[in-house]
Design a protein around this motif. Sequence first.
Motif, PDB file in Angstrom:
ATOM      1  N   ALA A 207      39.779  35.160  33.409  1.00 54.88           N
ATOM      2  CA  ALA A 207      39.223  36.311  32.685  1.00 54.88           C
ATOM      3  C   ALA A 207      39.954  36.599  31.373  1.00 54.88           C
ATOM      4  O   ALA A 207      40.355  37.729  31.095  1.00 54.88           O
ATOM      5  N   ARG A 229      39.430  32.956  47.089  1.00 56.35           N
ATOM      6  CA  ARG A 229      38.128  33.171  46.474  1.00 56.35           C
ATOM      7  C   ARG A 229      37.006  32.707  47.414  1.00 56.35           C
ATOM      8  O   ARG A 229      35.959  33.336  47.539  1.00 56.35           O
ATOM      9  N   PHE A 267      39.050  39.601  45.362  1.00 54.89           N
ATOM     10  CA  PHE A 267      37.960  38.684  44.985  1.00 54.89           C
ATOM     11  C   PHE A 267      36.622  39.188  45.504  1.00 54.89           C
ATOM     12  O   PHE A 267      35.606  39.103  44.823  1.00 54.89           O
ATOM     13  N   GLN A 269      35.839  42.192  45.839  1.00 57.33           N
ATOM     14  CA  GLN A 269      35.432  43.267  44.912  1.00 57.33           C
ATOM     15  C   GLN A 269      34.767  42.699  43.656  1.00 57.33           C
ATOM     16  O   GLN A 269      33.781  43.242  43.171  1.00 57.33           O
ATOM     17  N   TYR A 270      35.349  41.614  43.128  1.00 54.05           N
ATOM     18  CA  TYR A 270      34.744  40.998  41.934  1.00 54.05           C
ATOM     19  C   TYR A 270      33.312  40.558  42.238  1.00 54.05           C
ATOM     20  O   TYR A 270      32.402  40.745  41.436  1.00 54.05           O
ATOM     21  N   ARG A 273      31.072  43.533  42.552  1.00 59.09           N
ATOM     22  CA  ARG A 273      30.859  44.082  41.207  1.00 59.09           C
ATOM     23  C   ARG A 273      29.751  43.305  40.482  1.00 59.09           C
ATOM     24  O   ARG A 273      28.844  43.885  39.901  1.00 59.09           O
ATOM     25  N   ASP A 274      29.833  41.977  40.562  1.00 57.64           N
ATOM     26  CA  ASP A 274      28.792  41.148  39.935  1.00 57.64           C
ATOM     27  C   ASP A 274      27.415  41.494  40.493  1.00 57.64           C
ATOM     28  O   ASP A 274      26.446  41.634  39.747  1.00 57.64           O
ATOM     29  N   CYS A 287      31.878  38.070  36.489  1.00 56.24           N
ATOM     30  CA  CYS A 287      33.282  37.665  36.505  1.00 56.24           C
ATOM     31  C   CYS A 287      33.618  36.854  37.760  1.00 56.24           C
ATOM     32  O   CYS A 287      34.716  36.346  37.892  1.00 56.24           O
ATOM     33  N   PHE A 288      32.692  36.729  38.676  1.00 53.74           N
ATOM     34  CA  PHE A 288      32.990  35.987  39.903  1.00 53.74           C
ATOM     35  C   PHE A 288      32.085  34.767  40.079  1.00 53.74           C
ATOM     36  O   PHE A 288      32.541  33.652  40.261  1.00 53.74           O
TER      37      PHE A 288
END
Length: 341
Positions: A207, A229, A267, A269-270, A273-274, A287-288
């Motif tokens: 990132a 991940r 991870f 959470q990422y 979020r996406d 971002c993931f």
Amino acid sequence: MSYFEKIIGNHALKERLTRDIRNNSLSHAYIIEGPRGSGRHTIALTAASAIACLNNDTSDTVPCGKCINCRKIAEGHSPDVKIISLEEDKSTIGIEAIREIKNDIYIAPNDLKVKVYIIDDADKLTVQAQNAFLLSLEEPPHYVLFFIICENSSLLLETVKSRAPILRTERISDRELERYLLSQDKRAVELRDQSSDDFKTLIRISAGSIGYALELLDSRRRKAVFDCRRVATDIISILSSPNRSKVFETVVSMGSKRQEISRQIVFLQYAIRDLILLKKSDEASLCFFEDRENAAELATHFTSKQLIDLYDATVTALEDLEHNTNVRLTLISMMQNANLI
Ligand SMILES: [Zn+2]
């Protein structure tokens, strides 16, 4: 003549420092604010070299990187460049470190025309330390230059902030990061040639952080992070399947090390979020997930509310993990709190 060629991105910041160096109008202190790994420390060191460089009137690039001053600073051997940072196992920088600066600033520089103090993690200075630092910051000898590095300048006292312009590091683009790594580190070239997918994932996970990307070029570190991940990918894929309750098997097998589990949850959470962003817009920057279509398909299996609940459950789980709760129970209640099953 071009300044700061080796620093990627950060155009506004470089322009400001170049102007101040050229016009001889340097402030005696600068706050460099930005996330870890965004090159803050390198910028401070490079600025110190640019000022001290013996060829800064003649060289095509400043700092030249070749003169004795540039070399000493780059190798960490200059007695006139001092670095103050958080000691290992400590969460704050106390007044003692500042007292040392206070006693030291009146001793003229050894061999440079400046004496540079780089305060890493300045947002970890205690209030007492910041107040003590003000005395040095208010009227330092003319040869003194401070670089106050922090993640979040709002944690600095107003009185400190009012005495130093704030320079913010910019997030560098994936492309810039890729180009930088390939030109600077042969492990990056090897990885790209061996597995271009892994190299792409490394860039995405980093990132925009050069520091983190360099860390991930170490294969052991990379494997550990990629494994974490993968757990997040597995959880999302099970939750998007008809048989969601299977997720309990996955979460209880997430291991027992708190740090590792925390990373897996971050991870997750990422990923969430996406998915939340994809619910709002097809063009959201991710971002993931690597594969946008695949991510968009996954998002159709959840309502926005479910995703937000799941996100909230991960936040609670991370807090619980910090408080020495039973790891298994934390993970199980994370899934129960998510109201998905
Ligand atoms: Zn030089």
